[in-house]
Design a protein around this motif. Structure first.
Motif, PDB file in Angstrom:
ATOM      1  N   ILE A 153     -82.857 100.988 -35.940  1.00  0.00           N
ATOM      2  CA  ILE A 153     -81.327 100.986 -34.971  1.00  0.00           C
ATOM      3  C   ILE A 153     -81.428 100.328 -33.927  1.00  0.00           C
ATOM      4  O   ILE A 153     -82.649 100.512 -33.100  1.00  0.00           O
ATOM      5  CB  ILE A 153     -80.953 102.476 -35.031  1.00  0.00           C
ATOM      6  CG1 ILE A 153     -80.592 103.347 -36.136  1.00  0.00           C
ATOM      7  CG2 ILE A 153     -79.760 102.642 -34.202  1.00  0.00           C
ATOM      8  CD1 ILE A 153     -80.550 104.734 -36.207  1.00  0.00           C
ATOM      9  N   GLU A 154     -80.626  99.124 -33.579  1.00  0.00           N
ATOM     10  CA  GLU A 154     -80.780  98.627 -32.368  1.00  0.00           C
ATOM     11  C   GLU A 154     -80.068  99.042 -31.409  1.00  0.00           C
ATOM     12  O   GLU A 154     -78.810  99.243 -31.758  1.00  0.00           O
ATOM     13  CB  GLU A 154     -80.819  96.885 -32.600  1.00  0.00           C
ATOM     14  CG  GLU A 154     -80.874  96.233 -31.339  1.00  0.00           C
ATOM     15  CD  GLU A 154     -80.321  94.761 -31.383  1.00  0.00           C
ATOM     16  OE1 GLU A 154     -79.167  94.513 -32.121  1.00  0.00           O
ATOM     17  OE2 GLU A 154     -80.853  93.981 -30.792  1.00  0.00           O
ATOM     18  N   LEU A 155     -80.306  99.308 -30.161  1.00  0.00           N
ATOM     19  CA  LEU A 155     -79.440  99.862 -29.143  1.00  0.00           C
ATOM     20  C   LEU A 155     -79.539  98.511 -28.163  1.00  0.00           C
ATOM     21  O   LEU A 155     -80.456  98.010 -27.491  1.00  0.00           O
ATOM     22  CB  LEU A 155     -80.044 100.876 -28.338  1.00  0.00           C
ATOM     23  CG  LEU A 155     -80.373 102.123 -29.341  1.00  0.00           C
ATOM     24  CD1 LEU A 155     -81.181 103.190 -28.599  1.00  0.00           C
ATOM     25  CD2 LEU A 155     -79.348 102.452 -30.130  1.00  0.00           C
ATOM     26  N   ILE A 208     -85.769  84.388 -30.345  1.00  0.00           N
ATOM     27  CA  ILE A 208     -85.303  83.328 -29.723  1.00  0.00           C
ATOM     28  C   ILE A 208     -83.675  83.183 -30.309  1.00  0.00           C
ATOM     29  O   ILE A 208     -83.673  83.339 -31.439  1.00  0.00           O
ATOM     30  CB  ILE A 208     -85.722  81.992 -29.803  1.00  0.00           C
ATOM     31  CG1 ILE A 208     -85.145  80.892 -29.328  1.00  0.00           C
ATOM     32  CG2 ILE A 208     -86.432  81.766 -31.198  1.00  0.00           C
ATOM     33  CD1 ILE A 208     -86.183  79.537 -29.032  1.00  0.00           C
ATOM     34  N   HIS A 209     -82.546  82.918 -29.438  1.00  0.00           N
ATOM     35  CA  HIS A 209     -81.483  82.693 -29.960  1.00  0.00           C
ATOM     36  C   HIS A 209     -80.899  81.263 -29.645  1.00  0.00           C
ATOM     37  O   HIS A 209     -80.799  80.977 -28.301  1.00  0.00           O
ATOM     38  CB  HIS A 209     -80.358  83.811 -29.341  1.00  0.00           C
ATOM     39  CG  HIS A 209     -80.847  85.065 -29.570  1.00  0.00           C
ATOM     40  ND1 HIS A 209     -82.072  85.859 -28.898  1.00  0.00           N
ATOM     41  CD2 HIS A 209     -80.518  86.149 -30.494  1.00  0.00           C
ATOM     42  CE1 HIS A 209     -82.216  86.847 -29.291  1.00  0.00           C
ATOM     43  NE2 HIS A 209     -81.525  87.270 -30.415  1.00  0.00           N
ATOM     44  N   ILE A 210     -80.616  80.590 -30.692  1.00  0.00           N
ATOM     45  CA  ILE A 210     -80.317  79.131 -30.469  1.00  0.00           C
ATOM     46  C   ILE A 210     -78.711  78.936 -30.385  1.00  0.00           C
ATOM     47  O   ILE A 210     -78.109  79.135 -31.264  1.00  0.00           O
ATOM     48  CB  ILE A 210     -80.909  78.333 -31.517  1.00  0.00           C
ATOM     49  CG1 ILE A 210     -82.597  78.379 -31.631  1.00  0.00           C
ATOM     50  CG2 ILE A 210     -80.637  76.773 -31.430  1.00  0.00           C
ATOM     51  CD1 ILE A 210     -82.846  77.650 -32.936  1.00  0.00           C
ATOM     52  N   VAL A 229     -91.154  88.334 -35.354  1.00  0.00           N
ATOM     53  CA  VAL A 229     -90.738  87.023 -34.600  1.00  0.00           C
ATOM     54  C   VAL A 229     -89.461  86.762 -35.251  1.00  0.00           C
ATOM     55  O   VAL A 229     -89.294  86.391 -36.073  1.00  0.00           O
ATOM     56  CB  VAL A 229     -91.704  85.870 -34.367  1.00  0.00           C
ATOM     57  CG1 VAL A 229     -91.026  84.830 -33.483  1.00  0.00           C
ATOM     58  CG2 VAL A 229     -93.120  86.479 -33.767  1.00  0.00           C
ATOM     59  N   LYS A 230     -88.376  86.592 -34.421  1.00  0.00           N
ATOM     60  CA  LYS A 230     -86.933  86.511 -34.649  1.00  0.00           C
ATOM     61  C   LYS A 230     -86.323  85.181 -34.305  1.00  0.00           C
ATOM     62  O   LYS A 230     -86.222  85.076 -33.044  1.00  0.00           O
ATOM     63  CB  LYS A 230     -86.027  87.709 -34.346  1.00  0.00           C
ATOM     64  CG  LYS A 230     -84.464  87.942 -34.971  1.00  0.00           C
ATOM     65  CD  LYS A 230     -83.702  89.046 -34.535  1.00  0.00           C
ATOM     66  CE  LYS A 230     -84.098  89.252 -32.903  1.00  0.00           C
ATOM     67  NZ  LYS A 230     -83.372  90.339 -32.445  1.00  0.00           N
ATOM     68  N   ILE A 231     -85.663  84.554 -35.256  1.00  0.00           N
ATOM     69  CA  ILE A 231     -84.912  83.407 -34.883  1.00  0.00           C
ATOM     70  C   ILE A 231     -83.532  83.471 -35.274  1.00  0.00           C
ATOM     71  O   ILE A 231     -83.271  83.510 -36.389  1.00  0.00           O
ATOM     72  CB  ILE A 231     -85.694  81.972 -35.325  1.00  0.00           C
ATOM     73  CG1 ILE A 231     -87.083  82.132 -35.142  1.00  0.00           C
ATOM     74  CG2 ILE A 231     -84.869  80.892 -34.781  1.00  0.00           C
ATOM     75  CD1 ILE A 231     -88.235  82.535 -36.041  1.00  0.00           C
ATOM     76  N   GLU A 244     -74.962  84.625 -45.960  1.00  0.00           N
ATOM     77  CA  GLU A 244     -75.938  83.858 -45.760  1.00  0.00           C
ATOM     78  C   GLU A 244     -76.968  84.543 -45.312  1.00  0.00           C
ATOM     79  O   GLU A 244     -78.275  84.054 -45.918  1.00  0.00           O
ATOM     80  CB  GLU A 244     -75.666  82.524 -44.941  1.00  0.00           C
ATOM     81  CG  GLU A 244     -74.564  81.604 -45.365  1.00  0.00           C
ATOM     82  CD  GLU A 244     -74.526  80.336 -44.337  1.00  0.00           C
ATOM     83  OE1 GLU A 244     -73.551  79.685 -44.586  1.00  0.00           O
ATOM     84  OE2 GLU A 244     -75.338  80.081 -43.543  1.00  0.00           O
ATOM     85  N   ARG A 245     -76.903  85.544 -44.699  1.00  0.00           N
ATOM     86  CA  ARG A 245     -78.085  86.477 -44.333  1.00  0.00           C
ATOM     87  C   ARG A 245     -78.741  87.252 -45.502  1.00  0.00           C
ATOM     88  O   ARG A 245     -79.893  87.415 -45.403  1.00  0.00           O
ATOM     89  CB  ARG A 245     -77.680  87.339 -43.159  1.00  0.00           C
ATOM     90  CG  ARG A 245     -77.007  86.981 -42.077  1.00  0.00           C
ATOM     91  CD  ARG A 245     -76.732  87.951 -40.991  1.00  0.00           C
ATOM     92  NE  ARG A 245     -76.480  87.382 -39.711  1.00  0.00           N
ATOM     93  CZ  ARG A 245     -76.624  87.776 -38.467  1.00  0.00           C
ATOM     94  NH1 ARG A 245     -76.692  89.036 -38.262  1.00  0.00           N
ATOM     95  NH2 ARG A 245     -76.121  86.988 -37.367  1.00  0.00           N
ATOM     96  N   ILE A 246     -77.802  87.378 -46.517  1.00  0.00           N
ATOM     97  CA  ILE A 246     -78.664  87.889 -47.679  1.00  0.00           C
ATOM     98  C   ILE A 246     -79.284  87.059 -48.134  1.00  0.00           C
ATOM     99  O   ILE A 246     -80.606  87.223 -48.561  1.00  0.00           O
ATOM    100  CB  ILE A 246     -77.483  88.419 -48.679  1.00  0.00           C
ATOM    101  CG1 ILE A 246     -76.446  89.609 -48.194  1.00  0.00           C
ATOM    102  CG2 ILE A 246     -78.182  88.872 -49.971  1.00  0.00           C
ATOM    103  CD1 ILE A 246     -77.140  90.785 -47.983  1.00  0.00           C
TER     104      ILE A 246
HETATM  105  O1  DQA Z   1     -81.054  89.043 -31.959  1.00  0.00           O
HETATM  106  C1  DQA Z   1     -80.264  89.797 -32.662  1.00  0.00           C
HETATM  107  C2  DQA Z   1     -79.641  89.203 -33.883  1.00  0.00           C
HETATM  108  C3  DQA Z   1     -78.150  89.323 -33.616  1.00  0.00           C
HETATM  109  O2  DQA Z   1     -77.790  88.376 -32.318  1.00  0.00           O
HETATM  110  C4  DQA Z   1     -77.351  88.817 -34.779  1.00  0.00           C
HETATM  111  O3  DQA Z   1     -76.999  87.723 -34.880  1.00  0.00           O
HETATM  112  O4  DQA Z   1     -77.177  89.761 -35.813  1.00  0.00           O
HETATM  113  C5  DQA Z   1     -77.590  90.356 -33.181  1.00  0.00           C
HETATM  114  C6  DQA Z   1     -78.422  90.975 -31.872  1.00  0.00           C
HETATM  115  O5  DQA Z   1     -77.785  92.285 -31.560  1.00  0.00           O
HETATM  116  C7  DQA Z   1     -79.878  91.185 -31.949  1.00  0.00           C
HETATM  117  O6  DQA Z   1     -80.457  91.504 -30.799  1.00  0.00           O
END
Ligand code: DQA
Length: 211
Positions: free
Chosen positions: A32-34, A110-112, A136-138, A171-173
């Motif tokens: 769970i992300e807060l 990282i969020h492009i 590590v999340k892109i 697409e995420r699936i």
């Molecule tokens: O970095 C991410 C991924 C996200 O941006 C998404 O695209 O679902 C949603 C954000 O809350 C999370 O921190």
């Protein structure tokens, strides 16, 4: 089909301490992300009561999709306090390059939002963090070639998570099937464009893993 590598993350905007009650709506998610960047003061929460095996605290930089600006020193002190409490957080590579905080067992992201870094440069960044990070999340807004770009990053191992923002959530699936370690969905409102409800994600992935 072998068990999928993906963990389903239910993402919750936290505007006030009372919003922590929403955690109880999503206990069937893997994590769970807060999103505490929605708050005026992210320090107004008693983080010590949170279920530390379940939550990720994210104080997202406004430059990478955050909702409110927060002083970087607030983020440094919050994340150091979370570290001491053993609570996982999500910290941007760009923040780590400017401030000294631990990232072991946390999410390095990282969020492009516009033009992507050269893929070789980003691969080097991922490799730099991948051993000690939890994931590590892109996440990227779409650009010409974003699907193959993200698929290439998944070749760096099973601790990499990739997701496109602002495109069809299905697409995420697809990227989960290709091995993305995380897939984010919403609980009551999306925290980024291109999310579906986390229960829908669970339903689809459960069906696919039964194939
Ligand atoms: O970095 C991410 C991924 C996200 O941006 C998404 O695209 O679902 C949603 C954000 O809350 C999370 O921190």
């Amino acid at each position: 089909m072998a068990k999928l590598n993906t963990l389903v993350v239910a993402s919750i905007p936290i505007r006030r301490a009372e919003d922590l009650e929403k955690i109880s709506y999503a206990l069937d998610a893997d994590l769970i992300e807060l999103r505490v960047d929605y708050m005026e003061n992210p320090l107004d929460i008693d983080y010590s009561v949170l279920p530390r095996d379940k939550v990720i605290v994210t104080l997202r930089d406004i430059s990478e999709g955050g909702v409110k600006f927060h002083d970087p020193q607030i983020k440094v002190s919050l994340y150091r306090a979370l570290w001491d409490m053993g609570i996982r957080y999500d910290v941007e590579m760009s923040f780590l390059s400017r401030y000294d905080i631990p990232y072991e067992n946390s999410i390095v992201s990282i969020h492009i939002m516009d033009s992507p870094p050269k893929i070789d440069v980003l691969c080097q960044q991922i490799i730099k963090y991948i051993d000690k990070a939890f994931v590590v999340k892109i996440a990227t807004k779409p650009f010409q070639g974003y699907k193959s770009y993200l698929a290439r990053l998944l070749e760096l191992g099973d601790k990499v998570a990739v997701m496109p923002m602002g495109v069809d959530p299905i697409e995420r699936i697809g990227f989960s099937l290709l091995g993305s370690r995380l897939i984010y969905g919403y609980v009551d409102e999306p925290t980024a464009p291109g999310q579906m409800h986390y229960k829908k994600i669970k339903e689809i992935l459960n069906t696919l893993s039964l194939l």
